[in-house]
Design an enzyme around this catalytic site. Structure first.
Site, PDB file in Angstrom:
ATOM      1  N   ASP A  88     -21.743 -16.041 -16.414  1.00  0.00           N
ATOM      2  CA  ASP A  88     -21.886 -16.952 -15.264  1.00  0.00           C
ATOM      3  C   ASP A  88     -21.225 -16.290 -14.065  1.00  0.00           C
ATOM      4  OD1 ASP A  88     -21.773 -18.907 -13.328  1.00  0.00           O
ATOM      5  OD2 ASP A  88     -21.243 -20.524 -14.704  1.00  0.00           O
ATOM      6  N   TRP A 113     -13.399 -15.170 -20.025  1.00  0.00           N
ATOM      7  CA  TRP A 113     -14.160 -16.002 -20.964  1.00  0.00           C
ATOM      8  C   TRP A 113     -14.861 -15.048 -21.917  1.00  0.00           C
ATOM      9  CZ3 TRP A 113     -16.579 -19.806 -23.481  1.00  0.00           C
ATOM     10  CH2 TRP A 113     -17.959 -19.773 -23.670  1.00  0.00           C
ATOM     11  N   ASP A 132     -13.874 -11.471 -14.460  1.00  0.00           N
ATOM     12  CA  ASP A 132     -14.269 -11.518 -13.051  1.00  0.00           C
ATOM     13  C   ASP A 132     -13.552 -10.401 -12.306  1.00  0.00           C
ATOM     14  OD1 ASP A 132     -15.870 -13.700 -13.455  1.00  0.00           O
ATOM     15  OD2 ASP A 132     -14.357 -15.174 -12.840  1.00  0.00           O
ATOM     16  N   ASN A 160     -17.719 -21.547 -19.332  1.00  0.00           N
ATOM     17  CA  ASN A 160     -17.749 -20.276 -18.587  1.00  0.00           C
ATOM     18  C   ASN A 160     -17.822 -20.451 -17.074  1.00  0.00           C
ATOM     19  OD1 ASN A 160     -20.393 -20.979 -18.108  1.00  0.00           O
ATOM     20  ND2 ASN A 160     -21.305 -19.179 -19.098  1.00  0.00           N
ATOM     21  N   ASP A 161     -17.922 -21.690 -16.591  1.00  0.00           N
ATOM     22  CA  ASP A 161     -18.083 -21.912 -15.151  1.00  0.00           C
ATOM     23  C   ASP A 161     -16.711 -22.000 -14.481  1.00  0.00           C
ATOM     24  OD1 ASP A 161     -19.353 -22.268 -12.796  1.00  0.00           O
ATOM     25  OD2 ASP A 161     -19.927 -24.362 -13.148  1.00  0.00           O
ATOM     26  N   ILE A 162     -15.918 -20.958 -14.666  1.00  0.00           N
ATOM     27  CA  ILE A 162     -14.519 -20.974 -14.212  1.00  0.00           C
ATOM     28  C   ILE A 162     -14.266 -19.718 -13.388  1.00  0.00           C
ATOM     29  CG2 ILE A 162     -12.090 -20.861 -15.007  1.00  0.00           C
ATOM     30  CD1 ILE A 162     -13.197 -23.387 -16.046  1.00  0.00           C
TER      31      ILE A 162
HETATM   32  N1  ABN Z   1     -16.584 -16.719 -13.732  1.00  0.00           N
HETATM   33  C1  ABN Z   1     -17.394 -16.710 -12.623  1.00  0.00           C
HETATM   34  C2  ABN Z   1     -17.174 -17.865 -11.710  1.00  0.00           C
HETATM   35  C3  ABN Z   1     -16.380 -17.715 -10.606  1.00  0.00           C
HETATM   36  C4  ABN Z   1     -16.192 -18.790  -9.739  1.00  0.00           C
HETATM   37  C5  ABN Z   1     -16.768 -19.991 -10.045  1.00  0.00           C
HETATM   38  C6  ABN Z   1     -17.542 -20.135 -11.171  1.00  0.00           C
HETATM   39  C7  ABN Z   1     -17.755 -19.064 -12.022  1.00  0.00           C
END
Ligand code: ABN
Length: 184
Positions: A88, A113, A132, A160-162
């Site tokens: 993601d 992740w 990231d 994974n949306d972090i």
């Molecule tokens: N891990 C990628 C990401 C970064 C910022 C927001 C959502 C996902």
């Protein structure tokens, strides 16, 4: 000497008569008739003008080989690349980095992740770490969002949306790498 000329004359006459007999007027007319009728009928016969006939003559020809379509699961510039099954973010391969390296001016996130993806080449499942790359604004190229085995956000460890740059000095998110962390 006269007798010799007479003999030659007789032979020549005999030859000419034989030829006239074989190729007489009738024979000439018959050939002419065949040529005329053939010439008139031939253009009336049906034939394939499309240039795509698939007759026996073509069956003998080697068919031009279709170029093998590239498999997107093997292309790190495509979202379908096998390592991106739970990816993601923006592909670092499109942003001046690579599958494993952050682009210049960014640094890898300290946390990540982990996904589990099938490698189509050997049929094995691999653990893939999605680190990231942090320290620059978002790359904006090749956004991919694949969510194999992802679970809702209230379970942080399986979501994974972090922004994984949260633990770095700069929390700015640029792009995401896909590093093999082991065999599942
Ligand atoms: N891990 C990628 C990401 C970064 C910022 C927001 C959502 C996902």
């Amino acid at each position: 000497m006269r007798w010799l000329f007479k003999l030659i004359d007789r032979h020549a006459e005999h030859g000419v008569r034989q030829m006239a007999h074989r190729h007489g007027r009738r024979s000439l007319l018959a050939r002419l008739g065949v040529a005329l009728v053939g010439g008139a009928v031939l253009p009336m016969l049906p034939f394939d003008r499309s240039g795509q006939s698939s007759g026996a003559a073509h069956a003998a020809e080697p068919s031009p080989r279709k170029a093998a379509k590239p498999d997107p699961r093997e292309d790190p510039l495509q979202c379908e690349y096998w390592r991106y099954c739970a990816f993601d973010g923006y592909l670092c391969t499109c942003c001046g980095g690579s599958l494993t390296q952050c682009p210049p001016g960014t640094e890898a996130s300290k946390v990540s992740w982990i996904g589990t993806c099938l490698n189509p080449q050997d049929g094995r499942q691999y653990l893939v770490s999605y680190n990231d790359c942090c320290g620059k604004g978002s790359c904006g190229e090749c956004l991919c969002n694949n969510n194999e085995r992802e679970r809702p956000g209230y379970r942080l460890g399986v979501h994974n949306d972090i922004n994984w740059c949260m633990a770095n000095t700069s929390p700015m998110f640029h792009c995401t790498t896909a590093i093999i962390a082991g065999v599942a």
